[in-house]
Write a protein that holds these residues in place. Structure first.
Motif, PDB file in Angstrom:
ATOM      1  N   ASP A 164      -1.338  35.655 -10.649  1.00 41.66           N
ATOM      2  CA  ASP A 164      -1.859  35.317  -9.325  1.00 41.66           C
ATOM      3  C   ASP A 164      -3.259  34.719  -9.369  1.00 41.66           C
ATOM      4  OD1 ASP A 164       0.437  36.445  -8.084  1.00 41.66           O
ATOM      5  OD2 ASP A 164      -0.483  38.443  -8.152  1.00 41.66           O
ATOM      6  N   THR A 165      -3.870  34.705 -10.544  1.00 46.29           N
ATOM      7  CA  THR A 165      -5.256  34.240 -10.653  1.00 46.29           C
ATOM      8  C   THR A 165      -5.322  32.830 -11.244  1.00 46.29           C
ATOM      9  OG1 THR A 165      -5.577  35.206 -12.852  1.00 46.29           O
ATOM     10  CG2 THR A 165      -6.102  36.608 -10.957  1.00 46.29           C
ATOM     11  N   ASP A 166      -6.476  32.193 -11.056  1.00 48.05           N
ATOM     12  CA  ASP A 166      -6.685  30.866 -11.641  1.00 48.05           C
ATOM     13  C   ASP A 166      -7.740  30.961 -12.739  1.00 48.05           C
ATOM     14  OD1 ASP A 166      -9.158  30.983 -10.377  1.00 48.05           O
ATOM     15  OD2 ASP A 166      -8.646  29.538  -8.834  1.00 48.05           O
ATOM     16  N   ALA A 167      -8.205  29.838 -13.215  1.00 49.67           N
ATOM     17  CA  ALA A 167      -9.162  29.818 -14.323  1.00 49.67           C
ATOM     18  C   ALA A 167     -10.490  30.483 -13.967  1.00 49.67           C
ATOM     19  CB  ALA A 167      -9.410  28.372 -14.764  1.00 49.67           C
ATOM     20  N   SER A 168     -10.768  30.628 -12.687  1.00 48.13           N
ATOM     21  CA  SER A 168     -12.005  31.292 -12.260  1.00 48.13           C
ATOM     22  C   SER A 168     -11.881  32.808 -12.260  1.00 48.13           C
ATOM     23  CB  SER A 168     -12.375  30.841 -10.843  1.00 48.13           C
ATOM     24  OG  SER A 168     -12.518  29.452 -10.791  1.00 48.13           O
ATOM     25  N   GLY A 169     -10.648  33.314 -12.434  1.00 48.25           N
ATOM     26  CA  GLY A 169     -10.437  34.756 -12.476  1.00 48.25           C
ATOM     27  C   GLY A 169     -10.127  35.395 -11.142  1.00 48.25           C
ATOM     28  N   HIS A 170     -10.156  34.623 -10.053  1.00 52.27           N
ATOM     29  CA  HIS A 170      -9.774  35.188  -8.754  1.00 52.27           C
ATOM     30  C   HIS A 170      -8.436  34.595  -8.320  1.00 52.27           C
ATOM     31  CE1 HIS A 170     -10.875  31.520  -6.587  1.00 52.27           C
ATOM     32  NE2 HIS A 170     -11.997  31.514  -7.293  1.00 52.27           N
ATOM     33  N   GLN A 171      -7.944  35.028  -7.174  1.00 56.26           N
ATOM     34  CA  GLN A 171      -6.608  34.602  -6.751  1.00 56.26           C
ATOM     35  C   GLN A 171      -6.495  33.090  -6.675  1.00 56.26           C
ATOM     36  OE1 GLN A 171      -8.812  35.303  -4.263  1.00 56.26           O
ATOM     37  NE2 GLN A 171      -8.390  33.819  -2.667  1.00 56.26           N
ATOM     38  N   HIS A 172      -5.343  32.597  -7.106  1.00 55.06           N
ATOM     39  CA  HIS A 172      -5.022  31.181  -6.952  1.00 55.06           C
ATOM     40  C   HIS A 172      -4.648  30.968  -5.488  1.00 55.06           C
ATOM     41  CE1 HIS A 172      -2.678  27.454  -7.300  1.00 55.06           C
ATOM     42  NE2 HIS A 172      -3.481  27.209  -8.313  1.00 55.06           N
ATOM     43  N   ASN A 173      -4.928  29.793  -4.957  1.00 51.74           N
ATOM     44  CA  ASN A 173      -4.641  29.559  -3.543  1.00 51.74           C
ATOM     45  C   ASN A 173      -3.174  29.777  -3.186  1.00 51.74           C
ATOM     46  OD1 ASN A 173      -3.574  27.246  -4.686  1.00 51.74           O
ATOM     47  ND2 ASN A 173      -4.795  25.828  -3.498  1.00 51.74           N
ATOM     48  N   SER A 174      -2.261  29.533  -4.100  1.00 51.74           N
ATOM     49  CA  SER A 174      -0.836  29.704  -3.820  1.00 51.74           C
ATOM     50  C   SER A 174      -0.432  31.174  -3.709  1.00 51.74           C
ATOM     51  CB  SER A 174       0.003  29.016  -4.892  1.00 51.74           C
ATOM     52  OG  SER A 174      -0.188  29.654  -6.148  1.00 51.74           O
ATOM     53  N   ALA A 175      -1.210  32.083  -4.285  1.00 49.52           N
ATOM     54  CA  ALA A 175      -0.864  33.510  -4.218  1.00 49.52           C
ATOM     55  C   ALA A 175      -0.869  34.008  -2.780  1.00 49.52           C
ATOM     56  CB  ALA A 175      -1.821  34.332  -5.069  1.00 49.52           C
ATOM     57  N   ILE A 176      -1.791  33.524  -1.983  1.00 53.51           N
ATOM     58  CA  ILE A 176      -1.867  33.948  -0.580  1.00 53.51           C
ATOM     59  C   ILE A 176      -0.544  33.692   0.122  1.00 53.51           C
ATOM     60  CG2 ILE A 176      -2.996  33.520   1.651  1.00 53.51           C
ATOM     61  CD1 ILE A 176      -4.812  35.026  -0.356  1.00 53.51           C
ATOM     62  N   LEU A 177       0.003  32.491  -0.022  1.00 52.79           N
ATOM     63  CA  LEU A 177       1.259  32.175   0.648  1.00 52.79           C
ATOM     64  C   LEU A 177       2.433  32.975   0.099  1.00 52.79           C
ATOM     65  CD1 LEU A 177       1.056  28.379   1.459  1.00 52.79           C
ATOM     66  CD2 LEU A 177       1.098  30.308   3.028  1.00 52.79           C
ATOM     67  N   ARG A 178       2.437  33.281  -1.187  1.00 48.84           N
ATOM     68  CA  ARG A 178       3.518  34.124  -1.724  1.00 48.84           C
ATOM     69  C   ARG A 178       3.484  35.501  -1.081  1.00 48.84           C
ATOM     70  NH1 ARG A 178       1.751  32.374  -6.620  1.00 48.84           N
ATOM     71  NH2 ARG A 178       1.268  34.477  -7.285  1.00 48.84           N
TER      72      ARG A 178
END
Length: 135
Positions: free
Chosen positions: A17-31
């Motif tokens: 669920d995370t991206d290269a920055s270590g926090h949630q990827h924007n797509s995780a919210i919609l999932r």
């Protein structure tokens, strides 16, 4: 009707669920929002909703970061029911109670075998409005 139905789910932010920055990827919210949406329509006993309700608009406002291992709660509430459309409001909160994201998702009723929006069926409207279905 004063109150439309809502549903919530809880999840743990997983590594995927995370991206290269270590926090949630924007797509995780919609999932997570879609998981809460599925819970809502299971609660309403409307399994025919998903195959006939394509999205026509999604609006997401990001307010805070969510990190790997953190618990979240995603809540979806029906905000407006139109003749052919349905708008749900959502929010995703951290385990500390901070709103990380909020927005809306709008779907329309396009029954199988059709290509344009059609009015929601009576049983659907009654379930959303909390009115018992007549037998």
């Amino acid at each position: 009707m004063d109150r439309f139905p809502e549903a919530s789910i809880q999840r743990t932010v997983e590594w995927v669920d995370t991206d290269a920055s270590g926090h949630q990827h924007n797509s995780a919210i919609l999932r997570w929002v879609e998981a809460a949406e599925a819970e809502l329509f299971r609660k309403l006993e409307l399994p025919d909703y998903f195959p006939s309700a394509p999205r026509v608009q999604q609006v997401i406002n990001y307010k805070a970061k969510l990190w790997f291992g953190q618990r979240i709660t995603a809540t979806v509430k029906i905000h407006a029911l139109g003749r052919t459309s349905l708008t749900m409001a959502f929010e995703v909160m951290s385990d500390g109670g901070e709103v990380a994201a909020f927005g809306t998702v709008t779907t329309v009723h396009v029954p199988n075998g059709t290509t344009a929006a059609q009015p929601w069926p009576e049983h659907f409207v009654r379930a959303i409005q909390g009115v018992p279905v007549r037998e």
